[in-house]
Design an enzyme around this catalytic site. Sequence first.
Site, short mmCIF file in Angstrom:
data_model
loop_
_atom_site.label_atom_id
_atom_site.label_comp_id
_atom_site.label_asym_id
_atom_site.label_seq_id
_atom_site.Cartn_x
_atom_site.Cartn_y
_atom_site.Cartn_z
N GLU A 179 -6.90 2.52 -5.50
CA GLU A 179 -7.56 1.89 -4.42
C GLU A 179 -8.48 2.83 -3.46
O GLU A 179 -8.24 3.06 -2.32
CB GLU A 179 -6.68 1.27 -3.41
CG GLU A 179 -6.02 0.06 -4.15
CD GLU A 179 -5.25 -1.04 -3.33
OE1 GLU A 179 -5.06 -0.72 -2.19
OE2 GLU A 179 -4.88 -2.07 -3.72
N GLU B 54 -2.30 -4.25 -10.37
CA GLU B 54 -1.68 -4.54 -9.37
C GLU B 54 -1.84 -6.12 -9.16
O GLU B 54 -3.08 -6.64 -8.99
CB GLU B 54 -1.93 -3.81 -8.07
CG GLU B 54 -1.18 -2.45 -8.16
CD GLU B 54 -1.26 -1.88 -6.63
OE1 GLU B 54 -1.50 -2.45 -5.66
OE2 GLU B 54 -1.49 -0.64 -6.66
O1 AHR Z 1 1.81 -2.57 -3.96
C1 AHR Z 1 1.71 -2.28 -2.70
C2 AHR Z 1 0.45 -1.51 -2.41
O2 AHR Z 1 -0.63 -2.44 -2.52
C3 AHR Z 1 -0.05 -0.59 -3.34
O3 AHR Z 1 0.59 0.70 -3.11
C4 AHR Z 1 -1.47 -0.48 -3.04
O4 AHR Z 1 -2.20 0.10 -4.16
C5 AHR Z 1 -1.86 -1.93 -2.70
O5 AHR Z 1 -2.56 -2.04 -1.65
#
Ligand code: AHR
Length: 508
Positions: A177, A308
Site C-alpha cells: 500500500e 488482501e
Molecule cells: O489487513 C489489514 C490492513 O489493511 C493491512 O495492514 C493493510 O495493508 C490494509 O490497509
Amino acid sequence: MSTPTTRAVINVDLGGPVINRHLYGHFAEHLGRCIYGGFWVGEDSELPNVGGIRTDVVEALRALDIPNLRWPGGCFADEYHWQDGIGPREDRPVMVNTHWGNVEENNHFGTHEFMALCELLGADPYVNGNVGSGTVREMSEWVEYLTRDGDSPMVRQRKANGREAPWRVPFWGIGNEAWGCGGNMRAEAYADEARRYATYCRDHGDNKLFKIAAGASDDDLEWTETLMKAVTCLSCKREPKKFFQGISFHYYTVAGTWQNKGQATEFGDDDFYRTMIKAADIDRVIKGHSAVMDAYDPGRTIGLVCDEWGTWWDVEPGTNPGFLFQQNTLRDALVAGLHFDIFHRHAERLIMANIAQTVNVLQAMILTDDQGGLVLTPTYHVFEMNKGHQDATSLAVHLPDGPAPIDVNGTALDQVTASASRKGDTVLISASNLSLDSATKIDFDLRGGGVREARGRILTADRPQAHNTPIDPTDVAPVELDVRITDGHLVADLPPHAFATIEFDLAT
Ligand code: AHR
C-alpha cells in the site's frame, strides 16, 4: 408452491484456464492477535506447541491445503526491520507497533519462526519487504539471508542462528500500500522505487523470486497503469527485462463506510444484501485492472495478485480498535464463496489472492483465546470445501435462466452464483444461494460427460447471523447435501443463504 428451479449448464469437456492454487493464499500480519496469541504462543506456553507455534492452529489449517502465506504485513511490513527478528529471542530489540494498537512488539516471531510456520503448514512463503521505512540494502540482504547457499556475510549470519541450508522463498512483495501506510507515495515515485528495490532482490542459486509490486486500492486503475508502464525496462541494452512479475491490488468488503463499517453479527436484511453487492463488485474491479494490464501485456505474462481481501467490520465491542478482531458469520462465508466464484472466472489473469487474515484478525479462518479455545469460522469451511479447485481446470458455468436478480436499492444481485473445475475425472462445483428468503432447486445440465457418483455438502444455518463460538463451535458447519442424478443432470435443493459444493466422478 413449488421451489423455483435454477438451470446451470456445464460443459465438462471444455476446460478454461487453470485455477492457480495460490488464489487460496493467506495473510498473517503482526496485528492484534494474529501472530501473538494466534500462531505464536512461545516455547514455554502450557498450550501444546512446536517450537512456540500453536499445534491446534497448525493442525486445523493443514486441512485447508494453504498454498502460500504472506507475512509480516500489511502496513506492518513497512515498519518492520528483519534484523530485529533474528538471533536469540531474549536479545531481540522491542519496537512499538504504531500501526496496530500502539503495542510493544518483542520480535519473538521473526524470520526463522515464520519459515518454520510455513514448513509446518506446507505453505510457500510470501515475504513482504519494507520499502516505506527500509533501505534497498536491508531488503537485498534479507533475500540473501533467506535464499543464498555457500558462503557470504548473510549466509554466515543465518548459519550462526542455526539454519544451515537456504530456504526456498518463491514470492516477494516490494512494499505494501505504497499510496498509504507504505510511504504515501505517488504512483510514479513508487514505480521508480519498485524498480530500484527489485533490482537488488537477487535470485540466489535456484531460488527464483516472483516479485510483486504493491498495487492499487480497489479500482485505482491509474495506479495499475503506472506500474504496467514501469514493469519492463525497454531501454535495457540486453533483452528487455521484467522488474516484477506480479502487481497486486487490495479489495475489502466494507458494506458501510470506513468510519461506520457495521457489526459482524448484528445486521439486518439490507445490510446483508449491501454486503453481497459490495462483494460482487470485485468482479468489476478485477475486470478493470485486467483490461489495463491487457493493453500493456496482451500475452498475460504479468500476474494480477489480490493479496488482501475479505470483510471488514467494526471490531467486537470491548476489544482494542487497533486489533481488528471480528466475529465471522454465515454472511462472511457467502462473501468468500462469491469471491471464489469470481476469482475462478478470472483465473487467466488473477494468479494469486490472500484472505485477510488467517487467525483472529478481520475475516479469519480461526478464532482463538488464551485459554486454549479454538473456533473454526464459517469462512474456514468455505476454504475447506473449495480446496479441490486448487490447480484444477476451470469450467464455465452458464446460468441461462433462474430466479430474477434481487433488486438491492437499484442494483441487481444474482441470486445464484456458481463455479466449477475439473481435475482428472473429478469435477467440483461450488454454488451459493444469496437470497435470504427463497430456496431454489439447482439443476446442473452436464454436457460432454456423464456422472458416475456425486457427493454434496452444504453450509447454511437458520439465519445469516449464525456463527461459531467456544460454546457452540458447530452452529455453522458443513453437512451432507442430498444430490440426485437424473438423466445426466445433477439436482440439489439450495435453501436460502446457503453455500454448497458438489463433487462427482465422470463416467468413463
Ligand atoms: O489487513 C489489514 C490492513 O489493511 C493491512 O495492514 C493493510 O495493508 C490494509 O490497509
